[in-house]
Enzyme design. Structure first.
Site, PDB file in Angstrom:
ATOM      1  N   LYS A 282       0.701  -1.252   0.009  1.00 35.27           N
ATOM      2  CA  LYS A 282      -0.337  -0.588   0.106  1.00 35.27           C
ATOM      3  C   LYS A 282       1.207   1.228  -0.185  1.00 35.27           C
ATOM      4  O   LYS A 282       1.220   1.489   0.418  1.00 35.27           O
ATOM      5  CB  LYS A 282      -0.991   0.102   1.443  1.00 35.27           C
ATOM      6  N   GLU A 368     -19.668  -7.320   8.879  1.00 34.44           N
ATOM      7  CA  GLU A 368     -20.833  -6.464   9.624  1.00 34.44           C
ATOM      8  C   GLU A 368     -21.628  -7.058   9.739  1.00 34.44           C
ATOM      9  O   GLU A 368     -22.090  -7.108  11.197  1.00 34.44           O
ATOM     10  CB  GLU A 368     -21.084  -5.181   8.609  1.00 34.44           C
ATOM     11  N   ARG A 396     -25.340  -4.315   5.371  1.00 36.08           N
ATOM     12  CA  ARG A 396     -25.352  -5.426   4.871  1.00 36.08           C
ATOM     13  C   ARG A 396     -25.735  -6.700   6.368  1.00 36.08           C
ATOM     14  O   ARG A 396     -25.435  -7.594   5.632  1.00 36.08           O
ATOM     15  CB  ARG A 396     -23.676  -5.057   5.670  1.00 36.08           C
TER      16      ARG A 396
END
Length: 637
Positions: A282, A368, A396
């Site tokens: 990253k 979630e 979700r």
């Protein structure tokens, strides 16, 4: 001076560039990303990490005939640049500009709209199945990060893909896992050789020979397959994918273009589902982002030389930060309070809590549904879990909120950050449906603060409540008002009157309350006297307060930063109907029946008519039409 990037207007142009010049192209793209995102803001670290990967995919495959599905989509900037949107890239995430995520309406190269995580393999498998049904031969590639792979839907899709055995390439972009460089390099070499065309043809010939040996041929073939799988399992970390029915290639160094090109060319020729495991960094190529990738995940405008953000409201704390500080304060007083996040400790303001109470903090990953049921289990055993999830992402886990929390009346606190319009990330991230999808659940208490100080008291109320309760607050800085040091509980279902007037009652919730108060002052200058009510609770409503205002004025304006269908205004209408107050005229202000595009929050609120000017104008127009006869209960959007 012309650059390599200047020559690319579509993927076909990319293929004209000699392979030995592709690393130079990658550096040009990184420089372009830094220059542009430093001015516009955006998802930087993830995009710097996939430059070579994106180049290799477009070099080896033929978009849009071949389909690319980018999981979440916040790593698709290089993809957008290579597919004809470089000239418009400075408008990404801007008002009326291109989206920061893949969007089918924007380009034929965007095969699927994304913005929430873990959906790419499911969508890609659907596309692969559609190809089979119509007799096509194009390739489908799903690019998914290691974080998104923690989502349950990703494994559900892997399971079916392995069962169906259709041609599907899953690229696992892994920028977190630590693998020994030596083991990784050797494993990469083995994977590339085992999937090369020479080895594949040799393998087919040997299989054919073994199958034709009378009596013992099939047994020898089965033994050979076990030996191959054991070798690959010993040398690579891909045993899970192999068990699910995938061929596994990797891990591959994700910034080595020659390796990537070789692997993707091999993968194109494989039959059945394939996982290509790519290791990336990253923030690659920009030291501040490599050192602190989370800070550059989603970043505002910044100075490239220093990495420091520019703009903003100096000295004004955010709702998110105040939530985190207040929760830590409450946790010092109550050892039963625990905090849960779904891979967003920074974004939900829980980093400080995690450092102070590591044993009472849980990051469950991008999961979630699991987060909510995990919280329910904690609550069933006497703890007070505070589940901090962005409003749009709690969608979700709707069934878990219903089945595992509300049905058992468990004291789980839902801290819904980013309630309302969130700005530049657009329709996938606006939290404008939570009041609608939560208020109809039996046992649920639902509230929203008018400012950051009220947020603190509502959090105190929430952790003291014996039942499911949701607290919804906006993205961004607060108003900078003084904060009460002593926290108090707000009686459940009580609002407050902020201004008195006989002509109209403006009943607002959350972020629309102070604009409503400002609108009342504007109306007063025109001789219109408005009652302004801070409802505070969407459920239960303060029935007495609202009914008194309705009787007093006969005209009500409701204001909310939520979908009008089933939202706060609908709750007020239901109350008036249930009480038989059919002569009251009502106008609801909120989000109409459409998805809201990206743009600055103030601009979007102005467009939607829920800022102070919009509320004042709508109220004045509504009252001007008051003389018209109103049928029973008048509902106006």
């Amino acid at each position: 001076m012309s650059t390599l990037l200047d020559t690319i207007t579509c993927p076909a142009d990319l293929k004209k560039i000699p392979r030995d010049q592709l690393p130079a192209l990658a550096e040009e793209i990184r420089a372009f990303l830094l220059e542009t995102v430093s001015r516009t803001g955006g998802h930087l670290a993830s995009n710097l990490g996939v430059v070579e990967l994106s180049i290799a995919l477009h070099y080896c495959f033929d978009s849009p005939t071949d389909r690319f599905v980018w999981d979440v989509g916040h790593q698709a900037y290089t993809h957008k640049i290579l597919t004809g949107r470089r000239d418009r890239f400075h408008t990404q995430r801007q008002y009326h500009g291109i989206s920061g995520f893949p969007k089918r309406s924007e380009s034929s190269h965007d095969a699927f709209d994304t913005g929430h995580s873990s959906t790419s393999i499911s969508a890609g498998l659907g596309m692969a199945m559609a190809r089979e049904l119509r007799g096509g031969s194009n390739k489908v590639v799903a690019v998914i990060g290691d974080g998104s792979m923690t989502g349950g839907i990703a494994f559900e899709a892997l399971n079916q893909a392995g069962h169906l055995k259709k041609n599907l390439i899953v690229v696992l972009n892994d920028n977190e896992m630590s693998i020994s460089p030596n083991v990784g390099a050797f494993s990469s070499f083995v994977s590339r050789k085992l999937t090369g065309s020479y080895f594949r043809e040799l393998k087919k010939e040997v299989q054919g020979l073994l199958q034709n040996i009378p009596a013992i041929g099939k047994d020898i073939l089965q033994f050979a397959r076990r030996a191959e799988n054991s070798l690959k399992g010993f040398l690579t970390p891909g045993m899970l994918f192999e068990a699910l029915g995938f061929d596994y290639i990797g891990p591959i160094q994700g910034h080595n273009l020659p390796q990537l090109l070789e692997v993707f060319e091999n993968a194109r020729g494989l039959d059945g589902p394939v996982v290509v495991h790519v290791m990336t960094t990253k923030g690659k190529g920009y030291a501040p982002a490599e050192t602190n990738p989370s800070a550059f995940h989603g970043v505002g405008p910044f100075d490239v030389a220093t990495g420091k953000t520019t703009g903003g409201k100096p000295g004004t704390a955010s709702y998110t930060g105040i939530f985190g500080d207040t929760l830590a304060q409450l946790a010092r007083e109550n050892e039963k309070i625990v905090a849960i996040t779904a891979a967003m400790p920074d974004g939900t303001g829980l980093t400080g809590f995690a450092k102070e109470f590591p044993e009472r903090f849980f990051d469950v990953g991008i999961a979630e549904q699991h987060a909510v049921t995990f919280a329910a289990g904690l609550a069933a055993e006497g703890f007070r879990p505070v589940t901090a999830i962005y409003s749009t992402f709690l969608q979700r886990a709707y069934d878990q909120v219903f089945h595992d929390v509300c049905l058992q009346n468990l004291p789980v606190v839902f801290a819904l950050d980013r309630g309302g319009v969130v700005g530049d990330d657009g329709p996938t991230h606006h939290g404008v449906f939570d009041l609608s999808y939560l208020r109809h659940l039996p046992g649920m208490t639902l509230m929203a603060p008018k400012d950051e100080n009220e947020l603190r008291h509502m959090l105190k109320t929430a952790v003291s409540h014996d039942g499911p309760i949701a607290l919804r607050y906006p993205r961004g800085a607060g108003y900078g008002i003084p904060l009460d040091q002593e926290l108090r509980e707000i009686p459940i279902g009580t609002g407050e009157t902020l201004a008195e007037g006989d002509d109209v009652a403006i009943i607002a919730i959350g972020i629309t309350v102070l604009p409503a108060l400002e609108a009342a002052r504007t109306l007063a200058e025109k001789g219109i006297r408005a009652t302004v009510i801070n409802a505070r609770f969407v459920k239960p409503l303060d029935r007495d307060l609202i009914l008194r205002a309705a009787r007093r004025t006969g005209c009500i304006i409701t204001a909310e930063e939520n979908a009008l269908q089933g939202g706060f205004g609908s709750a007020v209408l239901e109350l008036l109907a249930d009480e038989g107050m059919t002569g009251v005229r009502v106008k609801r202000l909120g989000i109409p029946d459409r998805f809201v595009e990206q743009g600055p929050q103030p601009q979007l609120r102005a467009d939607l008519g829920i800022d102070a000017a919009g509320i004042a104008a709508a109220t004045e127009a509504f009252l001007a039409a008051k003389g018209a006869s109103a049928p029973a209960l008048s509902m106006v959007k």
